[in-house]
Design an enzyme around this catalytic site. Structure first.
Site, PDB file in Angstrom:
ATOM      1  N   GLY A   1      46.505  41.286  35.977  1.00 50.72           N
ATOM      2  CA  GLY A   1      45.171  40.758  35.686  1.00 50.72           C
ATOM      3  C   GLY A   1      44.173  41.893  35.814  1.00 50.72           C
TER       4      GLY A   1
ATOM      5  CD  GLN B   1      40.074  45.092  38.627  1.00 46.99           C
ATOM      6  OE1 GLN B   1      40.456  44.128  37.972  1.00 46.99           O
ATOM      7  NE2 GLN B   1      40.845  45.686  39.521  1.00 46.99           N
TER       8      GLN B   1
ATOM      9  CB  CYS C   1      43.043  44.885  44.230  1.00 47.73           C
ATOM     10  SG  CYS C   1      41.652  45.067  43.092  1.00 47.73           S
ATOM     11  CG  LEU C   2      45.515  46.953  38.835  1.00 49.13           C
ATOM     12  CD1 LEU C   2      45.232  46.687  37.365  1.00 49.13           C
ATOM     13  CD2 LEU C   2      46.806  47.736  38.999  1.00 49.13           C
TER      14      LEU C   2
ATOM     15  CG  HIS D   1      42.512  39.308  42.673  1.00 54.40           C
ATOM     16  ND1 HIS D   1      42.967  39.894  43.850  1.00 54.40           N
ATOM     17  CD2 HIS D   1      42.049  40.324  41.914  1.00 54.40           C
ATOM     18  CE1 HIS D   1      42.763  41.202  43.782  1.00 54.40           C
ATOM     19  NE2 HIS D   1      42.225  41.499  42.615  1.00 54.40           N
ATOM     20  CD  GLU D   2      41.977  39.679  37.886  1.00 53.29           C
ATOM     21  OE1 GLU D   2      40.982  40.436  37.838  1.00 53.29           O
ATOM     22  OE2 GLU D   2      43.074  40.069  38.337  1.00 53.29           O
TER      23      GLU D   2
ATOM     24  CG  HIS E   1      37.848  41.878  40.584  1.00 53.94           C
ATOM     25  ND1 HIS E   1      37.515  42.941  41.403  1.00 53.94           N
ATOM     26  CD2 HIS E   1      39.209  41.861  40.545  1.00 53.94           C
ATOM     27  CE1 HIS E   1      38.629  43.526  41.832  1.00 53.94           C
ATOM     28  NE2 HIS E   1      39.665  42.895  41.335  1.00 53.94           N
TER      29      HIS E   1
HETATM   30 ZN   LIG Z   1      41.634  43.287  41.713  1.00 50.52          ZN
END
Ligand SMILES: [Zn+2]
Length: 191
Positions: free
Chosen positions: A56, A61, A104-105, A146-147, A150
């Protein structure tokens, strides 16, 4: 995205913004221009997500402060969910709260047990401005929450408390120092 094309195949891979970057810590704005520019953004987001091995990705991001996220994520029954959502509203959270591993990226090298609801429903529009909604359970519900976070300017480490939070932030600092960019302990847990 052309009909039948693979998401992200025409997109550009952008560098990922990391914990501490102001764009990750402020709420994103509503998208107001639909069509080609937003389709291009969605393509770039898919390309960037796949390049990083995530399931995701939210627009901030990659440094774009708009309420858009993409996903290609399995649920607990291994059913694949693939798509994007623009200007999402969280309309339902339900089921039990489960503490499970999350990464998380934008926080490479770190994973922490995070509490999420087992069911989530979001409504919004697609890149063309048509009404759209997405329903998730299990790990996919975790991804959606989670998204959505963000887009609110919240990184999952903000939800951690006590020792979990301390360890996660310490791990993030260490990874940043070591220049570790692509940890893959649990790639499917990275969103
Ligand atoms: Zn994330």
């Amino acid at each position: 995205m052309r009909r039948g094309s693979i998401p992200g195949s025409t997109g550009t891979v952008h560098p990922l913004r990391l914990l501490g970057d102001p764009v990750l810590h402020a709420p994103c704005g509503e998208a107001t221009e639909f069509g080609a520019p937003l389709l291009r953004l969605v393509e770039d987001m898919f390309a960037s997500m796949y390049a990083a091995g995530g399931v995701g990705l939210a627009a901030n991001q990659i440094g774009v402060p708009l309420r858009v996220f993409v996903y290609d994520c399995p649920d607990d029954e291994d059913v694949r969910h693939l798509g994007h959502l623009v200007n999402p509203r969280l309309v339902h959270l339900g089921g039990v709260e489960i503490t499970g591993p999350e990464g998380c990226l934008s926080v490479p090298g770190v994973e922490a047990g995070t509490s999420r609801y087992d069911e989530a429903v979001l409504e919004g529009v697609d890149a063309m401005g048509n009404e759209s909604s997405v329903t998730g359970s299990g790990f996919f519900a975790r991804c959606l929450q989670h998204e959505y976070d963000h887009l609110q300017g919240t990184v999952y480490t903000d939800r951690l408390r006590g020792l979990r939070r301390y360890r996660a932030l310490r791990g993030a600092r260490k990874a940043a120092r070591d220049g570790e960019g692509t940890p893959r302990r649990h790639a499917s847990d990275i969103v």
